[in-house]
Design an enzyme around this catalytic site. Structure first.
Site, PDB file in Angstrom:
ATOM      1  N   CYS A 135       0.834  -1.209   0.000  1.00  0.00           N
ATOM      2  CA  CYS A 135       0.000   0.000   0.000  1.00  0.00           C
ATOM      3  C   CYS A 135       0.867   1.256   0.000  1.00  0.00           C
ATOM      4  CB  CYS A 135      -0.916   0.021   1.223  1.00  0.00           C
ATOM      5  SG  CYS A 135      -2.382  -1.035   1.107  1.00  0.00           S
TER       6      CYS A 135
ATOM      7  N   GLU B 195      -6.888  -0.039   7.331  1.00  0.00           N
ATOM      8  CA  GLU B 195      -6.701   1.151   6.501  1.00  0.00           C
ATOM      9  C   GLU B 195      -5.478   0.949   5.620  1.00  0.00           C
ATOM     10  OE1 GLU B 195      -8.543   3.895   6.299  1.00  0.00           O
ATOM     11  OE2 GLU B 195      -9.887   3.687   8.014  1.00  0.00           O
ATOM     12  N   CYS B 196      -5.523   1.514   4.423  1.00  0.00           N
ATOM     13  CA  CYS B 196      -4.386   1.356   3.519  1.00  0.00           C
ATOM     14  C   CYS B 196      -3.268   2.337   3.852  1.00  0.00           C
ATOM     15  CB  CYS B 196      -4.824   1.572   2.073  1.00  0.00           C
ATOM     16  SG  CYS B 196      -5.512   3.209   1.763  1.00  0.00           S
ATOM     17  N   GLY B 197      -3.587   3.347   4.675  1.00  0.00           N
ATOM     18  CA  GLY B 197      -2.589   4.358   4.995  1.00  0.00           C
ATOM     19  C   GLY B 197      -2.858   5.682   4.314  1.00  0.00           C
ATOM     20  N   LEU B 198      -3.773   5.674   3.352  1.00  0.00           N
ATOM     21  CA  LEU B 198      -4.080   6.905   2.629  1.00  0.00           C
ATOM     22  C   LEU B 198      -4.608   7.987   3.556  1.00  0.00           C
ATOM     23  CD1 LEU B 198      -5.959   6.330  -0.744  1.00  0.00           C
ATOM     24  CD2 LEU B 198      -3.748   7.387  -0.331  1.00  0.00           C
TER      25      LEU B 198
END
Ligand code: SF4
Length: 245
Positions: free
Chosen positions: A120, A229-232
């Site tokens: 990610c 969460e993907c970190g975005l």
């Protein structure tokens, strides 16, 4: 792409105090009103991100109605469902969206098999960080009812990205999934057909499954891994982590 430089007025608008005041004033407004406020305050320096995977496509439609030149930022990870790419093409054509695509700088292959956070970071977070270099306001479709990690989302938040102030704008924060569906159907806006096949949140195909009745909307993302969460939406630093009073 070329964007105007930030002036003194914009810098003042990006202060934590001003953005918190704006959030308090706009909390009860419609998503269109919140979008219009943002596009007026940060002309040509506002990006709307849309994944074409969920009902958040309503945001791209709203933005295009208010200001057709609004950059619609799309992160192409290279692993999206064919239906997602098809919807992107259909909506761009139908609503003349000003689509701006960002792709990963390198191809890590099937890194998702061993390191989803690393994957990610390369396929989503770095491209988004690169995209934000051109903008002061980032509009996205995050909503409070998507799950516990998003339950305190405000319509406008002050964040820092690499030490730089950023207005994160969530016009749909207080809308429910049902309200967005009502909006899509009322306006006749096309949506991702996988949403009718049990998928309630769509990301990359290797990391997404259909959800079951009673599960959170995002339960099908990285299912069974503990990752949510993907970190975005976590790489920027919020100055209002507990939400507004
Ligand atoms: S969602 Fe999966 S495939 Fe997509 S970037 Fe993240 S780990 Fe990689």
């Amino acid at each position: 792409m070329t964007t105007p430089t930030r002036d003194a007025t914009t810098s003042e608008l990006l202060s934590p105090t001003r953005l918190q005041e704006a959030a308090a004033q706009l909390r009860d407004r419609t998503p269109e009103e919140i979008l219009a406020w943002t596009l007026e305050r940060f002309p040509r320096r506002t990006a709307v991100t849309v994944s074409f995977g969920g009902p958040g496509v309503a945001l791209a439609y709203m933005a295009a109605q208010i200001e057709p030149s609004t950059p619609i930022v799309f992160l192409d990870t290279g692993f999206l469902f064919p239906e997602t790419y098809a919807l992107r093409d259909e909506l761009v054509k139908r609503y003349a969206l000003n689509l701006v695509e960002y792709k990963p700088l390198t191809d890590p292959g099937p890194l998702y098999e061993t390191d989803t956070d690393g994957c990610c970071a390369i396929r989503k977070v770095e491209p988004m960080q690169r995209a934000l270099g051109d903008f002061d306001a980032w509009v996205s479709g995050v909503r409070r009812d998507q799950g516990p990690t998003r339950a305190k989302t405000e319509v406008i938040e002050h964040h820092l990205v690499n030490g730089r102030p950023l207005a994160k704008v969530y016009p749909l924060a207080y809308w429910t999934r049902g309200q967005i569906w009502g909006y899509l159907l009322d306006k006749g806006i096309p949506y991702n057909p996988l949403l009718d096949q049990g998928y309630s949140s769509l990301g990359c195909w290797p990391c997404t499954r259909a959800t079951r009745a009673g599960e959170d909307e995002r339960a099908g993302r990285w299912s069974g891994s503990g990752k949510t969460e993907c970190g975005l939406h976590t790489f920027t630093i919020s100055s209002t982590p507990e939400g507004l009073p």
